[in-house]
Design a protein around this motif. Structure first.
Motif, PDB file in Angstrom:
ATOM      1  N   SER A   1       0.835  -1.207   0.000  1.00 30.02           N
ATOM      2  CA  SER A   1       0.000   0.000   0.000  1.00 30.02           C
ATOM      3  C   SER A   1       0.865   1.251   0.000  1.00 30.02           C
ATOM      4  CB  SER A   1      -0.936  -0.003   1.205  1.00 30.02           C
ATOM      5  OG  SER A   1      -0.224   0.057   2.421  1.00 30.02           O
ATOM      6  N   ALA A   2       1.963   1.235   0.759  1.00 28.27           N
ATOM      7  CA  ALA A   2       2.861   2.392   0.794  1.00 28.27           C
ATOM      8  C   ALA A   2       3.507   2.612  -0.569  1.00 28.27           C
ATOM      9  CB  ALA A   2       3.930   2.200   1.862  1.00 28.27           C
ATOM     10  N   PHE A   3       3.901   1.526  -1.226  1.00 27.26           N
ATOM     11  CA  PHE A   3       4.550   1.641  -2.546  1.00 27.26           C
ATOM     12  C   PHE A   3       3.585   2.217  -3.584  1.00 27.26           C
ATOM     13  CE2 PHE A   3       5.305  -0.246  -6.765  1.00 27.26           C
ATOM     14  CZ  PHE A   3       6.557   0.279  -7.031  1.00 27.26           C
ATOM     15  N   PHE A   4       2.397   1.616  -3.704  1.00 27.99           N
ATOM     16  CA  PHE A   4       1.437   2.074  -4.709  1.00 27.99           C
ATOM     17  C   PHE A   4       0.924   3.486  -4.390  1.00 27.99           C
ATOM     18  CE2 PHE A   4       0.971  -2.576  -5.478  1.00 27.99           C
ATOM     19  CZ  PHE A   4       1.319  -2.566  -6.821  1.00 27.99           C
ATOM     20  N   ALA A   5       0.701   3.769  -3.103  1.00 27.70           N
ATOM     21  CA  ALA A   5       0.256   5.108  -2.716  1.00 27.70           C
ATOM     22  C   ALA A   5       1.326   6.149  -3.026  1.00 27.70           C
ATOM     23  CB  ALA A   5      -0.090   5.139  -1.230  1.00 27.70           C
ATOM     24  N   THR A   6       2.602   5.785  -2.852  1.00 32.97           N
ATOM     25  CA  THR A   6       3.701   6.706  -3.153  1.00 32.97           C
ATOM     26  C   THR A   6       3.780   6.996  -4.643  1.00 32.97           C
ATOM     27  OG1 THR A   6       4.952   5.858  -1.254  1.00 32.97           O
ATOM     28  CG2 THR A   6       6.185   7.080  -2.914  1.00 32.97           C
TER      29      THR A   6
ATOM     30  N   ILE B   1      -2.865   7.804   0.097  1.00 34.54           N
ATOM     31  CA  ILE B   1      -2.514   8.736  -0.979  1.00 34.54           C
ATOM     32  C   ILE B   1      -2.442  10.192  -0.501  1.00 34.54           C
ATOM     33  CG2 ILE B   1      -3.335   9.731  -3.158  1.00 34.54           C
ATOM     34  CD1 ILE B   1      -4.221   6.891  -3.966  1.00 34.54           C
ATOM     35  N   PRO B   2      -3.432  10.682   0.272  1.00 38.33           N
ATOM     36  CA  PRO B   2      -3.330  12.085   0.736  1.00 38.33           C
ATOM     37  C   PRO B   2      -2.072  12.384   1.553  1.00 38.33           C
ATOM     38  CG  PRO B   2      -5.553  11.252   1.080  1.00 38.33           C
ATOM     39  CD  PRO B   2      -4.720  10.092   0.681  1.00 38.33           C
ATOM     40  N   PHE B   3      -1.624  11.420   2.355  1.00 36.08           N
ATOM     41  CA  PHE B   3      -0.413  11.628   3.153  1.00 36.08           C
ATOM     42  C   PHE B   3       0.812  11.772   2.254  1.00 36.08           C
ATOM     43  CE2 PHE B   3      -3.291   9.433   6.087  1.00 36.08           C
ATOM     44  CZ  PHE B   3      -3.215  10.268   7.182  1.00 36.08           C
ATOM     45  N   VAL B   4       0.841  10.990   1.177  1.00 39.30           N
ATOM     46  CA  VAL B   4       1.959  11.081   0.234  1.00 39.30           C
ATOM     47  C   VAL B   4       1.932  12.427  -0.491  1.00 39.30           C
ATOM     48  CG1 VAL B   4       3.014  10.064  -1.823  1.00 39.30           C
ATOM     49  CG2 VAL B   4       2.031   8.580  -0.075  1.00 39.30           C
ATOM     50  N   ILE B   5       0.756  12.828  -0.948  1.00 37.85           N
ATOM     51  CA  ILE B   5       0.630  14.106  -1.666  1.00 37.85           C
ATOM     52  C   ILE B   5       1.104  15.266  -0.797  1.00 37.85           C
ATOM     53  CG2 ILE B   5      -1.019  15.748  -2.657  1.00 37.85           C
ATOM     54  CD1 ILE B   5      -2.666  13.358  -3.623  1.00 37.85           C
ATOM     55  N   LEU B   6       0.692  15.282   0.457  1.00 36.59           N
ATOM     56  CA  LEU B   6       1.066  16.378   1.356  1.00 36.59           C
ATOM     57  C   LEU B   6       2.534  16.322   1.769  1.00 36.59           C
ATOM     58  CD1 LEU B   6      -2.132  16.524   3.582  1.00 36.59           C
ATOM     59  CD2 LEU B   6      -1.467  18.083   1.771  1.00 36.59           C
ATOM     60  N   SER B   7       3.175  15.168   1.588  1.00 36.30           N
ATOM     61  CA  SER B   7       4.607  15.059   1.873  1.00 36.30           C
ATOM     62  C   SER B   7       5.453  15.482   0.672  1.00 36.30           C
ATOM     63  CB  SER B   7       4.964  13.613   2.254  1.00 36.30           C
ATOM     64  OG  SER B   7       4.327  13.225   3.443  1.00 36.30           O
ATOM     65  N   VAL B   8       4.973  15.186  -0.533  1.00 32.43           N
ATOM     66  CA  VAL B   8       5.746  15.470  -1.750  1.00 32.43           C
ATOM     67  C   VAL B   8       5.520  16.900  -2.244  1.00 32.43           C
ATOM     68  CG1 VAL B   8       6.143  14.756  -4.149  1.00 32.43           C
ATOM     69  CG2 VAL B   8       5.686  13.031  -2.407  1.00 32.43           C
ATOM     70  N   MET B   9       4.307  17.429  -2.064  1.00 31.91           N
ATOM     71  CA  MET B   9       3.958  18.742  -2.618  1.00 31.91           C
ATOM     72  C   MET B   9       4.899  19.878  -2.189  1.00 31.91           C
ATOM     73  SD  MET B   9       2.167  20.312  -4.747  1.00 31.91           S
ATOM     74  CE  MET B   9       0.896  19.125  -5.173  1.00 31.91           C
ATOM     75  N   PRO B  10       5.338  19.960  -0.909  1.00 33.87           N
ATOM     76  CA  PRO B  10       6.287  21.034  -0.545  1.00 33.87           C
ATOM     77  C   PRO B  10       7.584  20.979  -1.340  1.00 33.87           C
ATOM     78  CG  PRO B  10       5.313  20.072   1.421  1.00 33.87           C
ATOM     79  CD  PRO B  10       4.893  19.208   0.277  1.00 33.87           C
ATOM     80  N   ARG B  11       8.054  19.767  -1.661  1.00 35.77           N
ATOM     81  CA  ARG B  11       9.270  19.641  -2.462  1.00 35.77           C
ATOM     82  C   ARG B  11       9.024  20.066  -3.901  1.00 35.77           C
ATOM     83  NH1 ARG B  11      13.736  19.147   0.523  1.00 35.77           N
ATOM     84  NH2 ARG B  11      14.723  18.527  -1.441  1.00 35.77           N
ATOM     85  N   MET B  12       7.819  19.803  -4.405  1.00 34.05           N
ATOM     86  CA  MET B  12       7.475  20.222  -5.762  1.00 34.05           C
ATOM     87  C   MET B  12       7.459  21.738  -5.878  1.00 34.05           C
ATOM     88  SD  MET B  12       7.068  17.587  -7.761  1.00 34.05           S
ATOM     89  CE  MET B  12       6.335  18.460  -9.126  1.00 34.05           C
ATOM     90  N   LYS B  13       7.000  22.406  -4.821  1.00 28.83           N
ATOM     91  CA  LYS B  13       6.937  23.868  -4.832  1.00 28.83           C
ATOM     92  C   LYS B  13       8.330  24.500  -4.823  1.00 28.83           C
ATOM     93  CE  LYS B  13       2.409  24.295  -2.594  1.00 28.83           C
ATOM     94  NZ  LYS B  13       1.674  24.754  -1.389  1.00 28.83           N
TER      95      LYS B  13
ATOM     96  N   SER C   1       9.710  10.457   2.583  1.00 23.68           N
ATOM     97  CA  SER C   1       8.893  10.825   3.749  1.00 23.68           C
ATOM     98  C   SER C   1       7.458  10.340   3.563  1.00 23.68           C
ATOM     99  CB  SER C   1       8.909  12.340   3.954  1.00 23.68           C
ATOM    100  OG  SER C   1      10.208  12.787   4.237  1.00 23.68           O
ATOM    101  N   GLY C   2       6.927  10.516   2.341  1.00 25.17           N
ATOM    102  CA  GLY C   2       5.571  10.053   2.048  1.00 25.17           C
ATOM    103  C   GLY C   2       5.454   8.550   2.150  1.00 25.17           C
ATOM    104  N   PHE C   3       6.484   7.836   1.665  1.00 24.47           N
ATOM    105  CA  PHE C   3       6.478   6.370   1.746  1.00 24.47           C
ATOM    106  C   PHE C   3       6.483   5.905   3.200  1.00 24.47           C
ATOM    107  CE2 PHE C   3       8.729   2.349   2.189  1.00 24.47           C
ATOM    108  CZ  PHE C   3       8.018   1.525   1.317  1.00 24.47           C
ATOM    109  N   LEU C   4       7.345   6.497   4.008  1.00 23.71           N
ATOM    110  CA  LEU C   4       7.429   6.107   5.420  1.00 23.71           C
ATOM    111  C   LEU C   4       6.148   6.456   6.171  1.00 23.71           C
ATOM    112  CD1 LEU C   4      11.107   7.149   6.233  1.00 23.71           C
ATOM    113  CD2 LEU C   4      10.212   4.832   5.974  1.00 23.71           C
ATOM    114  N   MET C   5       5.559   7.607   5.849  1.00 24.66           N
ATOM    115  CA  MET C   5       4.300   8.003   6.473  1.00 24.66           C
ATOM    116  C   MET C   5       3.192   7.014   6.107  1.00 24.66           C
ATOM    117  SD  MET C   5       2.666  10.203   8.373  1.00 24.66           S
ATOM    118  CE  MET C   5       3.577  11.732   8.421  1.00 24.66           C
ATOM    119  N   ALA C   6       3.122   6.665   4.808  1.00 26.81           N
ATOM    120  CA  ALA C   6       2.101   5.717   4.352  1.00 26.81           C
ATOM    121  C   ALA C   6       2.309   4.349   4.990  1.00 26.81           C
ATOM    122  CB  ALA C   6       2.138   5.600   2.824  1.00 26.81           C
TER     123      ALA C   6
END
Length: 262
Positions: free
Chosen positions: A71-76, A141-153, A188-193
């Motif tokens: 689940s963590a892999f696919f969600a990431t 999925i939401p946890f991954v998005i909120l972890s990756v989005m700051p890096r995207m910005k 970070s998103g993977f570990l959170m998921a």
């Protein structure tokens, strides 16, 4: 000033006491020869030995780890792709989608669990391992998005465009230019998921089928007849493993550099 410092130390000590006293109690009970928690029967490691002979607990542990990893892999993967798509949108659409992303995190887990259960029933999907996996991917999925989005910005889009101008393909430019910059957020998103999936009970309880158990649902079913001491041993092993990993990460050269920067 001294009185204030003393009060601060007492306050912090009480916080750590309430946090770790239950874990310390569990660890002590894992070495208790008596099955009852009210009586100390002497020191023993037999519960650790019998843990590896208990197929039901080991199967629950296997299911838990497998679901958490997949689940963590696919969600990431899905969450990272979603971040790339959202960051390319206009500000208004991006704000709307980020607001929608926050809803599952603010929503009560019991609502999410019942909603997913009703969805699977409506679609005629048989409850089992796959329904748990799909549910965990969904709420991770939401946890991954909120972890990756700051890096995207923080990315400089000019670097990606420069790579394209120099002849790199879109995929090559992404993995060589964009991905290294967002990698900390992805990890970070993977570990959170992984952590959220490992810890989940409510959603798993509503979407699991008969004969499929994770550690959380296994413990819940055992509460009625009494938790086996083997569970104390397993929990102790998990806690010590996480503690060792934390020490290794903090003692690594990269961990020391982070501390020095702070």
């Amino acid at each position: 000033m001294k009185a204030k410092t003393t009060l601060q130390k007492i306050y912090i000590s009480l916080i750590f006491l309430f946090l770790y006293a239950p874990i310390a109690t569990l660890m002590v009970l894992s070495f208790n020869a008596s099955r009852t928690r009210a009586k100390w029967g002497g020191f023993t490691i037999k519960w650790y030995l019998s843990l590896f002979d208990n197929n039901a607990i080991l199967q629950a542990l296997y299911n838990t780890m497998l679901i958490a990893l997949f689940s963590a892999f696919f969600a990431t993967v899905i969450g990272t792709i979603a971040c790339i798509s959202i960051s390319a949108m206009k500000r208004r659409n991006r704000a709307i989608l980020m607001g929608i992303t926050n809803i599952p995190m603010l929503n009560a887990e019991i609502v999410t669990g019942i909603s997913l259960m009703l969805l699977f029933i409506t679609l005629g999907i048989k409850f089992g391992f796959m329904t748990i996996l799909l549910s965990h991917i969904t709420f991770n999925i939401p946890f991954v998005i909120l972890s990756v989005m700051p890096r995207m910005k923080q990315l400089n889009p000019s670097v990606y465009e420069a790579a394209l101008d120099l002849g790199a393909s879109h995929i090559y430019a992404f993995f060589k230019v964009v991905f290294p910059d967002i990698l900390p957020g992805v990890l970070s998103g993977f570990l959170m998921a992984f952590t959220m999936s490992l810890d989940d009970f409510i959603i798993t309880h509503f979407t699991k089928g008969p004969g499929v158990d994770t550690l959380s649902t296994k413990i819940y079913t055992e509460v009625k007849k009494g938790i086996k001491p083997e569970m104390y041993s397993l929990s102790t092993i998990i806690f010590v493993t996480v503690l060792i990993l934390l020490f290794l990460v903090n003692m690594s050269p990269e961990g020391k550099k982070k501390k020095e920067h702070k």
